[in-house]
Design an enzyme around this catalytic site. Structure first.
Site, PDB file in Angstrom:
ATOM      1  N   GLY A   1       0.908  -1.194  -0.052  1.00  0.00           N
ATOM      2  CA  GLY A   1       0.188   0.052  -0.013  1.00  0.00           C
ATOM      3  C   GLY A   1       0.773   1.274   0.009  1.00  0.00           C
TER       4      GLY A   1
ATOM      5  CB  VAL B   1      -1.610  -8.131  -1.342  1.00  0.00           C
ATOM      6  CG1 VAL B   1      -1.559  -9.098  -0.226  1.00  0.00           C
ATOM      7  CG2 VAL B   1      -0.169  -7.442  -1.792  1.00  0.00           C
TER       8      VAL B   1
ATOM      9  CD  GLU C   1     -13.701  18.683   3.262  1.00  0.00           C
ATOM     10  OE1 GLU C   1     -12.920  19.383   3.905  1.00  0.00           O
ATOM     11  OE2 GLU C   1     -13.496  17.475   2.962  1.00  0.00           O
TER      12      GLU C   1
ATOM     13  CB  ALA D   1      -4.287  12.413   5.579  1.00  0.00           C
TER      14      ALA D   1
END
Lengths: 428, 428
Positions: free
Chosen positions: A12, A80, A172, A317
């Site tokens: 990832g 994967v 948003e 994040a």
């Protein structure tokens, strides 16, 4: 140790995996980064692609280009399907087997339907670039269908947009769809006024932006209302089907429903043969982010259930980046022979969310603010975190343009033929 | 005449249809523009999207936004399936019927496989934004597969790119793919040198850029050779299958084959119940661009076989635009009561083609040149013809960036899951 003891596989290349890999760049380790996509995605701005504000290429970068200067890092495009935690191999879908000495799993999460996966065709979510262009197509096509629809009730359904989930993404999306209808589209249609579009934001909890303090939630709700968004807090979605959303007794006719609620971790727990630690299917990890009993396997980011100072680390994040850096540093120390466990500690850098193109809320813990200044801070922070000078320039230009003219540059209906007009059929 | 006599339907919002509609903007006519896509596409730069140089949104604009200021023009997203030329109606796929008094058919063309449609899955063409992102995915995925391939012969096949057709699109594609391999990608891969990629340009005729003068063709062939492109002129493709292209006896192992040869007009002739005028299926028109016997139906652009001063008009953007303007003016004159037939005369404004990012050929008839100056002229002309200040700025920024740094911003593999690895399977 033998030469083979420094094979590190990172699965990832999102915020966490990329940080871990970069930390290991030009070290003695032989690093392989595997991702099923060729690009790293700046997910916090994905909603802007979905609402035609930004182009796909402005928020995505080829992973191998980002890592090109690290000669010890190899990037593989691959999916994967399993991990053998005892033999220490990663199995790819095409049968390839990657042996590792140390493994970092940073495979993120998708949206979750709380056991109602049958809702997905009618209420798509937003995690990948394809999700974003799919949503963009649906939103723009809804206005096109409204232009051709003669029955007022059917037209109203095409002009009703329901966003499920009042977190930052939901807020948003609702704000930018309302602005699209009210600022960008008027004048483009002949048979209806785009400003008549209804945008509903449904949140099961008592308030939007639950991760922020109540006063910022209140401000966000008011800013949304000013943009024309109807905020329905404390109301849970009980059913979604073609053209309809049910909130208990109340049924809303809406052709466009967007899912911005819930999180389902990647199947890392299943790969590892571990019981999921929570409803989202995350993997419980030790304080050093390794899997209990397997000190050479780390799970980070949205796939891991991480505790820091007794509290769960949020799935954002900055948290994933911090964990990536932490594991990278741990692995560097191990390369140097130091295997002391290093507990991860989350530093909350604050939360930001925008409501349209004029308002935002910012909470740094020690200071909170909102309004126009918060919006500029949000914009500058996001441009800063984008990768590469070129993208910063391009996004700055796009935003400046939108801000000044109100017109959006990426109003493209792509991917599917227009002949495919049943929104339920295409994903079903 | 009655009020209803000024209903004008324009099918297709490419270069021709858009010009015709704009000419009729704010006139007494009631104009309906029908297109199966929501965007007008700047096709001359489509190859730059396919080769990751430009983003999709930089060369496409919402049709209804382009026409928004003309209150007498309505834009419909819809697919035309038939025209009743006697009753004077256009039939859409969803059953809607659009009556017209005057009709303009400007539905363009696609690439043609000369009776070998079975080649299409293995050698896709380039006419739409989806074609471009599909090609981009295939080209970028080929390098990804090469990185994972251990068998040298298989790897070579992944690194072999065959472009069929030596017209401007084929030459431009070959040049930019060669530059991608030689300038952009080196350093990004660990298991091979992208500069080892082979790019072959196959042209059945004796020279590339046959529409240009021989000395410019020679120059283009030499410029291509300098970029590492192998030009195979005078060689016809005899078969295409998964991973293979046959040129008579010679069989080339190539996983990426791109079709840039041949033209097949839209099915307008079938809609009108007319025999196709040529192998490309175009409609023969009168000197005023109307259909013989049907003075109220016009066919323009790549769908029409137009003669001007005894010579066929080429299927290029400037010709389509001139025809659109001509028909627009004819219809305006008719609105004013003047039905005198007005013959169309093509003005050749010259031809331009680029070979990579440093060379180009320009032929204005009275002057021809080539090299760096021609490249700049080409770039400035294309930026000028792009619609809107924002797109001009964005494309100028992209090109400046590529020119200075060599890195490309739109290297995105999207649309399909990576799990789908057989390039033949996905379209087949």
């Amino acid at each position: 140790m033998a030469e083979t003891s420094n094979r590190i596989v990172v699965i990832g290349a999102g915020f966490g995996g990329l940080e871990a890999a970069m930390r290991l760049g030009n070290s003695a380790a032989r690093v392989t980064v595997v991702d099923q996509r060729n690009h790293h995605l700046f997910q916090p701005l994905l909603y802007q692609v979905a609402t035609a504000l930004l182009a796909t290429s402005e928020i995505a970068w080829p992973i191998r280009h980002l890592l090109r200067r690290y000669r010890n890092i190899e990037v593989l495009l691959g999916t994967v399907v399993g991990v053998d935690k005892d033999v220490k191999t990663v199995l790819l879908e095409d049968g390839a087997v990657l042996p590792f000495d140390q493994l970092v799993i940073a495979t993120g999460a998708r949206h979750a339907y709380f056991g109602h996966d049958e809702w997905e065709p009618f209420a798509p979510g937003l995690k990948t670039l394809e999700d974003a262009t799919t949503l963009r197509r649906r939103i723009l096509t809804a206005f096109e269908r409204a232009e051709r629809e003669k029955d007022p009730a059917r037209r109203a359904a095409w002009l009703t947009f329901v966003i499920v989930g009042g977190g930052p993404t939901g807020v948003e999306l609702a704000g930018t769809i309302a602005e699209l209808a009210r600022n960008t589209l008027p004048g483009d249609f002949r048979n209806f006024d785009p400003a008549d579009a209804r945008v509903l934001l449904v949140e099961a909890g008592p308030r939007v932006l639950a991760a922020f303090r109540p006063e910022l939630s209140d401000y966000a709700a008011k800013a949304l209302a000013r943009l024309g968004v109807e905020v329905l807090a404390g109301q849970a979605v009980t059913d979604v089907s073609s053209g309809k959303v049910a909130l208990g007794e109340r049924v809303i006719a809406a052709e466009t429903v967007i899912w911005a609620a819930g999180v389902q971790a990647s199947p890392a727990a299943a790969w590892l043969g571990l019981p999921p630690a929570d409803r989202a299917g995350r993997v419980k990890v030790e304080p050093d982010l390794s899997v209990p009993g397997y000190p050479d396997i780390f799970v980070i980011g949205d796939t891991a259930m991480v505790m820091s100072e007794g509290r769960p680390v949020p799935g954002v994040a900055p948290a994933a980046k911090q964990q990536g850096r932490h594991v990278g540093a741990t692995l560097l120390a191990r390369l140097a022979g130091d295997r002391t466990p290093r507990p991860f500690r989350y530093r909350d850098q604050g939360s930001l969310a925008t409501i349209g193109r004029k308002a935002a809320v910012v909470d740094f813990g020690w200071i909170r603010f909102r309004g126009g200044l918060a919006w500029w801070l949000w914009g500058i922070a996001h441009i800063f975190f984008l990768i590469g000078v070129r993208n910063r320039l391009a996004v700055a230009l796009s935003w400046l343009w939108i801000h000044t003219t109100g017109s959006r540059s990426a109003r493209l209906i792509t991917q599917r033929d227009i002949a495919q007009r049943d929104p339920a059929a295409e994903d079903g």
